[in-house]
Design a protein around this motif. Structure first.
Motif, mmCIF file in Angstrom:
data_model
loop_
_atom_site.group_PDB
_atom_site.id
_atom_site.type_symbol
_atom_site.label_atom_id
_atom_site.label_comp_id
_atom_site.label_asym_id
_atom_site.label_seq_id
_atom_site.Cartn_x
_atom_site.Cartn_y
_atom_site.Cartn_z
ATOM 1 N N PHE A 1 13.854 17.532 1.825
ATOM 2 C CA PHE A 1 13.610 17.469 0.381
ATOM 3 C C PHE A 1 12.709 16.283 0.035
ATOM 4 C CE2 PHE A 1 14.778 15.915 -3.878
ATOM 5 C CZ PHE A 1 14.475 17.044 -4.631
ATOM 6 N N LYS A 2 12.937 15.142 0.665
ATOM 7 C CA LYS A 2 12.116 13.959 0.395
ATOM 8 C C LYS A 2 10.663 14.198 0.799
ATOM 9 C CE LYS A 2 15.632 10.319 0.756
ATOM 10 N NZ LYS A 2 16.077 9.131 1.521
ATOM 11 N N LEU A 3 10.467 14.879 1.926
ATOM 12 C CA LEU A 3 9.103 15.170 2.366
ATOM 13 C C LEU A 3 8.415 16.157 1.431
ATOM 14 C CD1 LEU A 3 9.559 15.436 6.251
ATOM 15 C CD2 LEU A 3 8.748 13.478 4.913
ATOM 16 N N ILE B 1 17.445 6.067 10.164
ATOM 17 C CA ILE B 1 16.174 6.325 10.843
ATOM 18 C C ILE B 1 15.218 7.075 9.920
ATOM 19 C CG2 ILE B 1 15.077 7.580 12.740
ATOM 20 C CD1 ILE B 1 17.619 7.005 14.387
ATOM 21 N N PHE B 2 15.720 8.111 9.261
ATOM 22 C CA PHE B 2 14.886 8.873 8.327
ATOM 23 C C PHE B 2 14.342 7.976 7.219
ATOM 24 C CE2 PHE B 2 16.940 13.254 9.251
ATOM 25 C CZ PHE B 2 15.922 13.559 10.127
ATOM 26 N N ASP B 3 15.197 7.126 6.667
ATOM 27 C CA ASP B 3 14.771 6.267 5.557
ATOM 28 C C ASP B 3 13.717 5.251 6.001
ATOM 29 O OD1 ASP B 3 16.379 7.573 3.791
ATOM 30 O OD2 ASP B 3 17.949 6.046 3.716
ATOM 31 N N MET B 4 13.846 4.748 7.230
ATOM 32 C CA MET B 4 12.840 3.811 7.740
ATOM 33 C C MET B 4 11.488 4.508 7.902
ATOM 34 S SD MET B 4 14.802 1.467 10.552
ATOM 35 C CE MET B 4 16.065 0.278 10.056
ATOM 36 N N ILE B 5 11.518 5.732 8.410
ATOM 37 C CA ILE B 5 10.273 6.499 8.565
ATOM 38 C C ILE B 5 9.664 6.786 7.197
ATOM 39 C CG2 ILE B 5 9.294 8.701 9.318
ATOM 40 C CD1 ILE B 5 11.447 8.759 11.515
ATOM 41 N N TYR B 6 10.514 7.209 6.256
ATOM 42 C CA TYR B 6 10.040 7.557 4.910
ATOM 43 C C TYR B 6 9.471 6.336 4.194
ATOM 44 C CZ TYR B 6 10.063 10.378 0.610
ATOM 45 O OH TYR B 6 9.705 11.092 -0.506
ATOM 46 N N ALA B 7 10.148 5.200 4.354
ATOM 47 C CA ALA B 7 9.661 3.959 3.736
ATOM 48 C C ALA B 7 8.299 3.577 4.301
ATOM 49 C CB ALA B 7 10.667 2.833 3.978
ATOM 50 N N THR B 8 8.106 3.812 5.591
ATOM 51 C CA THR B 8 6.822 3.505 6.227
ATOM 52 C C THR B 8 5.725 4.423 5.696
ATOM 53 O OG1 THR B 8 7.962 2.779 8.242
ATOM 54 C CG2 THR B 8 5.621 3.305 8.441
ATOM 55 N N ILE B 9 6.056 5.706 5.505
ATOM 56 C CA ILE B 9 5.087 6.658 4.948
ATOM 57 C C ILE B 9 4.634 6.203 3.562
ATOM 58 C CG2 ILE B 9 4.820 9.001 4.027
ATOM 59 C CD1 ILE B 9 6.685 9.966 6.274
ATOM 60 N N LEU B 10 5.585 5.834 2.705
ATOM 61 C CA LEU B 10 5.262 5.431 1.334
ATOM 62 C C LEU B 10 4.544 4.084 1.305
ATOM 63 C CD1 LEU B 10 8.512 6.466 -0.591
ATOM 64 C CD2 LEU B 10 6.408 7.776 -0.234
ATOM 65 N N ARG B 11 4.901 3.213 2.233
ATOM 66 C CA ARG B 11 4.250 1.895 2.301
ATOM 67 C C ARG B 11 2.771 2.011 2.645
ATOM 68 N NH1 ARG B 11 5.546 -1.217 7.602
ATOM 69 N NH2 ARG B 11 3.956 0.316 8.246
ATOM 70 N N ASP B 12 2.466 2.946 3.551
ATOM 71 C CA ASP B 12 1.108 3.032 4.091
ATOM 72 C C ASP B 12 0.192 4.017 3.367
ATOM 73 O OD1 ASP B 12 1.959 1.218 5.961
ATOM 74 O OD2 ASP B 12 2.324 2.705 7.535
ATOM 75 N N ASN B 13 0.737 4.781 2.415
ATOM 76 C CA ASN B 13 -0.079 5.802 1.760
ATOM 77 C C ASN B 13 0.159 5.755 0.245
ATOM 78 O OD1 ASN B 13 -1.038 8.409 0.736
ATOM 79 N ND2 ASN B 13 -1.258 8.964 2.899
ATOM 80 N N LYS B 14 -0.791 5.174 -0.457
ATOM 81 C CA LYS B 14 -0.666 5.013 -1.901
ATOM 82 C C LYS B 14 -0.580 6.350 -2.618
ATOM 83 C CE LYS B 14 -2.890 2.770 -5.861
ATOM 84 N NZ LYS B 14 -4.064 1.956 -6.305
ATOM 85 N N GLY B 15 -1.355 7.342 -2.137
ATOM 86 C CA GLY B 15 -1.345 8.657 -2.772
ATOM 87 C C GLY B 15 0.007 9.330 -2.675
ATOM 88 N N LEU B 16 0.636 9.271 -1.496
ATOM 89 C CA LEU B 16 1.959 9.871 -1.313
ATOM 90 C C LEU B 16 3.021 9.106 -2.088
ATOM 91 C CD1 LEU B 16 1.912 10.805 2.493
ATOM 92 C CD2 LEU B 16 1.382 12.242 0.506
ATOM 93 N N ARG B 17 2.826 7.797 -2.189
ATOM 94 C CA ARG B 17 3.770 6.980 -2.967
ATOM 95 C C ARG B 17 3.729 7.373 -4.444
ATOM 96 N NH1 ARG B 17 2.198 2.545 -1.134
ATOM 97 N NH2 ARG B 17 0.930 1.708 -2.833
ATOM 98 N N GLN B 18 2.528 7.664 -4.939
ATOM 99 C CA GLN B 18 2.382 8.089 -6.325
ATOM 100 C C GLN B 18 3.020 9.463 -6.549
ATOM 101 O OE1 GLN B 18 1.098 6.250 -8.948
ATOM 102 N NE2 GLN B 18 2.058 7.946 -10.074
ATOM 103 N N LYS B 19 2.874 10.357 -5.569
ATOM 104 C CA LYS B 19 3.510 11.671 -5.666
ATOM 105 C C LYS B 19 5.024 11.535 -5.732
ATOM 106 C CE LYS B 19 0.066 14.627 -3.396
ATOM 107 N NZ LYS B 19 -0.181 15.567 -2.269
ATOM 108 N N LYS B 20 5.571 10.621 -4.949
ATOM 109 C CA LYS B 20 7.021 10.396 -4.957
ATOM 110 C C LYS B 20 7.483 9.914 -6.335
ATOM 111 C CE LYS B 20 11.215 9.649 -3.268
ATOM 112 N NZ LYS B 20 11.900 8.960 -4.374
ATOM 113 N N MET B 21 6.743 9.011 -6.916
ATOM 114 C CA MET B 21 7.094 8.479 -8.242
ATOM 115 C C MET B 21 7.012 9.575 -9.303
ATOM 116 S SD MET B 21 5.120 4.795 -7.936
ATOM 117 C CE MET B 21 5.461 4.321 -9.623
#
Length: 284
Positions: free
Chosen positions: A146-148, A245-265
């Motif tokens: 769901f988060k992805l 583990i999932f949350d660490m991976i997800y946090a890394t995705i959002l940290r490194d990709n501004k566009g995906l971080r904006q989609k999450k917000m």
């Protein structure tokens, strides 16, 4: 439960050579001796070579004996600190929380930050993501799926063996499989990975044990301490460690990709507006 470094050794035992297994047995039984002695003394004690000990240390993820010895000492100190906390076993909250603290600390010690970064990169670069989970791991896998989806990724959850086998036909070199299984020796799992490998699909594995047979079939591997090693195995769940583990991976995705971080917000804003609308029904 053992400290994180000792737990890592125990988890990897099935992949050791005879010489490495003998070293691992000594380390598991005599961690204090290893911490307080030189590699020369240790080699003489085990009746092996210094080169064999260094190879053993590299196999379990350390650059050499000194790095391994420092990690072992730090891990034991951390574990002893948690273990020596005065716990009132009649207080169920304290008793269960103490177990989870140990398991989360052990999970972190088993993690490789480079693997976290690599997993995040694989996920964002894949055109199609399949999450294969079984039994109780399916609940936490659904949450990650769901988060992805919240950040616009194409994700399919696979929970049944037939469903997973049929999905292979829709996989290719642009696909990624995230396999979350209690045991890598589950029926048909290794044959399933073999079929996946033939289609050049990337694979991230999260499991509670290891098996050398799968090393050539996967790209990234995360191991979690099994809850059966805890004081309350009938109560605890491995879901907390998998979620970490999932949350660490997800946090890394959002940290490194501004566009995906904006989609999450933006996704969170939509979800919050629906929740607010639903709650208004019950207001007087």
């Amino acid at each position: 439960m053992q400290s994180a470094v000792l737990l890592k050794i125990k988890t990897l035992e099935s992949s050791f050579t005879t010489s490495e297994y003998e070293i691992s047995r000594f380390v598991l039984d005599n961690p204090d001796f290893v911490i307080t002695n030189t590699i020369t003394t240790l080699a003489k004690k085990i009746n092996t070579s210094e080169a064999s000990i260094n190879r053993f240390c590299k196999k379990i993820g350390y650059k050499g004996f000194n790095k391994f010895k420092i990690a072992l000492a730090q891990s034991n100190i951390q574990f002893d600190k948690i273990s020596n906390e005065e716990i009132d076993e009649s207080n169920i909250m304290e008793y269960i929380t103490a177990d989870y603290k140990k398991m989360l600390a052990s999970t972190c010690a088993l993690l490789d930050t480079q693997h976290i970064d690599d997993a995040a990169s694989l996920i964002t670069l894949s055109r199609k993501i399949f999450i294969n989970s079984v039994y109780n791991t399916s609940f936490i896998s659904d949450e990650f799926a769901f988060k992805l989806k919240q950040i616009g990724l194409d994700v399919t959850s696979l929970k049944e063996n037939l469903e997973a086998q049929l999905a292979i036909e829709n996989m290719n070199s642009d696909s990624l499989l995230i396999a979350v299984v209690p045991s890598v020796i589950s029926k048909d799992f290794i044959p399933f990975l073999s079929n996946i490998k033939k289609k050049d699909v990337k694979v991230i594995l999260i499991a509670s044990n290891d098996n050398p047979k799968i090393n050539d079939l996967i790209d990234i591997k995360f191991l979690t301490p099994d809850h059966v090693m805890a004081d309350n195995p009938l109560v605890l769940t491995n879901s907390v460690m998998i979620s970490l583990i999932f949350d660490m991976i997800y946090a890394t995705i959002l940290r490194d990709n501004k566009g995906l971080r904006q989609k999450k917000m933006s996704s969170d804003t939509i979800i919050n507006s629906f929740q607010a609308a639903d709650s208004a029904i019950y207001e007087w």
